[in-house]
Design a protein around this motif. Structure first.
Motif, short mmCIF file in Angstrom:
data_model
loop_
_atom_site.label_atom_id
_atom_site.label_comp_id
_atom_site.label_asym_id
_atom_site.label_seq_id
_atom_site.Cartn_x
_atom_site.Cartn_y
_atom_site.Cartn_z
N ARG A 122 -38.27 23.39 -79.06
CA ARG A 122 -39.01 24.52 -78.52
C ARG A 122 -37.99 25.59 -78.13
O ARG A 122 -36.84 25.28 -77.86
N PRO A 123 -38.42 26.87 -78.16
CA PRO A 123 -39.76 27.42 -78.35
C PRO A 123 -40.22 27.37 -79.81
O PRO A 123 -39.39 27.33 -80.72
N ALA A 124 -41.54 27.41 -80.00
CA ALA A 124 -42.09 27.38 -81.34
C ALA A 124 -42.06 28.75 -82.00
O ALA A 124 -41.92 28.86 -83.22
N GLN A 125 -42.18 29.83 -81.19
CA GLN A 125 -42.33 31.17 -81.74
C GLN A 125 -41.01 31.93 -81.86
O GLN A 125 -41.00 33.10 -82.23
N LEU A 126 -39.90 31.30 -81.53
CA LEU A 126 -38.59 31.92 -81.68
C LEU A 126 -37.62 30.85 -82.16
O LEU A 126 -37.51 29.78 -81.56
N ASP A 127 -36.93 31.15 -83.26
CA ASP A 127 -35.94 30.22 -83.80
C ASP A 127 -34.69 30.27 -82.92
O ASP A 127 -33.89 31.21 -82.99
N LEU A 128 -34.54 29.26 -82.08
CA LEU A 128 -33.44 29.19 -81.11
C LEU A 128 -32.67 27.91 -81.38
O LEU A 128 -33.27 26.82 -81.48
N LEU A 171 -40.79 37.15 -77.14
CA LEU A 171 -39.75 36.22 -76.68
C LEU A 171 -38.33 36.76 -76.86
O LEU A 171 -37.44 36.44 -76.08
N VAL A 172 -38.10 37.57 -77.87
CA VAL A 172 -36.78 38.15 -78.06
C VAL A 172 -36.46 39.11 -76.91
O VAL A 172 -35.35 39.12 -76.35
N THR A 173 -37.44 39.91 -76.54
CA THR A 173 -37.26 40.83 -75.41
C THR A 173 -37.01 40.06 -74.12
O THR A 173 -36.18 40.46 -73.29
N VAL A 174 -37.72 38.95 -73.94
CA VAL A 174 -37.54 38.11 -72.76
C VAL A 174 -36.12 37.55 -72.72
O VAL A 174 -35.45 37.58 -71.68
N LEU A 175 -35.65 37.04 -73.84
CA LEU A 175 -34.29 36.50 -73.92
C LEU A 175 -33.27 37.58 -73.62
O LEU A 175 -32.31 37.35 -72.87
N ALA A 176 -33.46 38.77 -74.19
CA ALA A 176 -32.51 39.86 -73.97
C ALA A 176 -32.45 40.26 -72.50
O ALA A 176 -31.37 40.52 -71.95
N ALA A 177 -33.61 40.31 -71.83
CA ALA A 177 -33.64 40.70 -70.42
C ALA A 177 -32.92 39.66 -69.55
O ALA A 177 -32.20 40.02 -68.61
N ARG A 178 -33.10 38.38 -69.88
CA ARG A 178 -32.43 37.35 -69.09
C ARG A 178 -30.92 37.39 -69.33
O ARG A 178 -30.13 37.22 -68.39
N LEU A 179 -30.51 37.60 -70.57
CA LEU A 179 -29.08 37.72 -70.86
C LEU A 179 -28.48 38.93 -70.14
O LEU A 179 -27.34 38.86 -69.65
#
Length: 331
Positions: A34-40, A120-128
């Motif tokens: 997981r996540p399913a909607q973002l290849d991480l 989810l990409v925006t979420v990851l960017a904000a946390r980074l």
């Protein structure tokens, strides 16, 4: 920072990848379940075995700013699968910290996915970006005095939320704002004291400058230590519980991290306090202050103390200030 199970699992992923035979790509990676909607993916850089967190963000990755700070680097790389967004460890001595940061970012993305959000990409960017701000200034927790200052800001934020559900957006201290809160041209500066105090500490020549503002006020938060009081961790939890939706809660958690508060810390750490009161003062003509235009050109910066007893003539009802300030977002 103690190792969480998520971070320990990531360390295990990197160890397993290290046992895989090298390939012809820049990174060897393994997609997370997981996540399913973002290849991480957990990854290792082939050239030197540096651990990485790798995302395939699609076109959204082009707008994310690269950075390098405190031994971490966020960069882009071309790959046959598409654009890679790579968070890599550049200082091996910080491997455990890196694992905690990566696991925290993954948890943040999963919270949003669980809430049905898809940005989810925006979420990851904000946390980074929040981690970047934290690491720029420090890599450990807040000092006792810094905890006290943050508690004061949070108690004011809690009261502003009574008037305006979007008050978190007005909290500018985490972004190194000149004033702790700014909304619709109104500024609010928070000064916090634990125990008796006779002075307010002013940290810059611009901090009490009301030029360009509709109003500027000081909230003097008076705290006392109490066995029945709340810790910083408890106060942050209570405020987060007040917020509606993962978008608001995530914004608050990112603000806390930018403000210097490590996530997942001991909720009972630091002083246990009760609020003895919040006194309000209007910063206006005649207020005892130093302004940049009033000092000699050779003075680049100054800090100073203001006597509380000299502010009696500028006292205002704090409830009125909070009502006006909090309500401006709803006009």
């Amino acid at each position: 920072m103690s190792m969480t199970p998520d971070a320990a699992a990531l360390l295990g992923e990197w160890d397993e990848l290290a046992a895989v035979a090298p390939g012809d790509r820049l990174y060897r990676t393994r997609r997370l379940s997981r996540p399913a909607q973002l290849d991480l993916r957990a990854g290792l850089r082939e050239i030197d075995g540096a651990p990485c967190l790798v995302a395939l963000p699609g076109g959204a990755g082009n707008s994310i700013a690269s950075f390098e700070t405190a031994g971490l680097r966020l960069s882009r790389a071309a790959d046959p699968a598409g654009l890679l967004l790579v968070l890599s460890l550049e200082e091996p001595s910080r491997r455990d910290l890196f694992a905690e940061i990566c696991s925290d970012c993954i948890r943040t993305v999963l919270r949003w996915e669980d809430e049905g959000e898809n940005e989810l990409v925006t979420v990851l960017a904000a946390r980074l970006a929040a981690w970047r701000a934290f690491l720029r200034d420090q890599t450990s927790g807040l000092s006792r005095n810094e905890m006290v200052g943050l508690i004061g800001e949070l108690l004011v934020l809690d009261r502003l939320l009574d008037e305006n559900a979007e008050a978190v957006a007005a909290w500018k201290a985490p972004d190194d704002g000149l004033h702790d809160f700014v909304l619709s041209g109104h500024g609010l500066e928070v000064k916090t004291a634990l125990g008796p105090t006779r002075q307010l500490h002013i940290s810059t020549l611009d901090q009490l400058d009301d030029a360009g503002l509709a109003s500027l006020h000081i909230a003097h938060v008076r705290l006392v230590e109490s066995v029945s009081g709340d810790t910083l961790g408890q106060i942050t939890t209570l405020i987060e519980q007040r917020l509606n939706g993962e978008r608001a809660r995530s914004a608050f958690r990112n603000a806390l991290l930018r403000r210097g508060l490590l996530p997942g810390g001991d909720a009972n750490a630091g002083p246990r306090v009760a609020c003895a009161g919040i006194d309000g003062y209007a910063v206006s003509d005649g207020f005892p202050r130093l302004l940049r235009n009033d000092v000699s050109l050779g003075i680049a910066e100054a800090t100073y103390q203001v006597e509380v007893r000299a502010l009696a003539g500028f006292a205002v009802d704090m409830a009125t200030v909070l009502d006006t300030f909090g309500g401006t977002g709803n006009e």
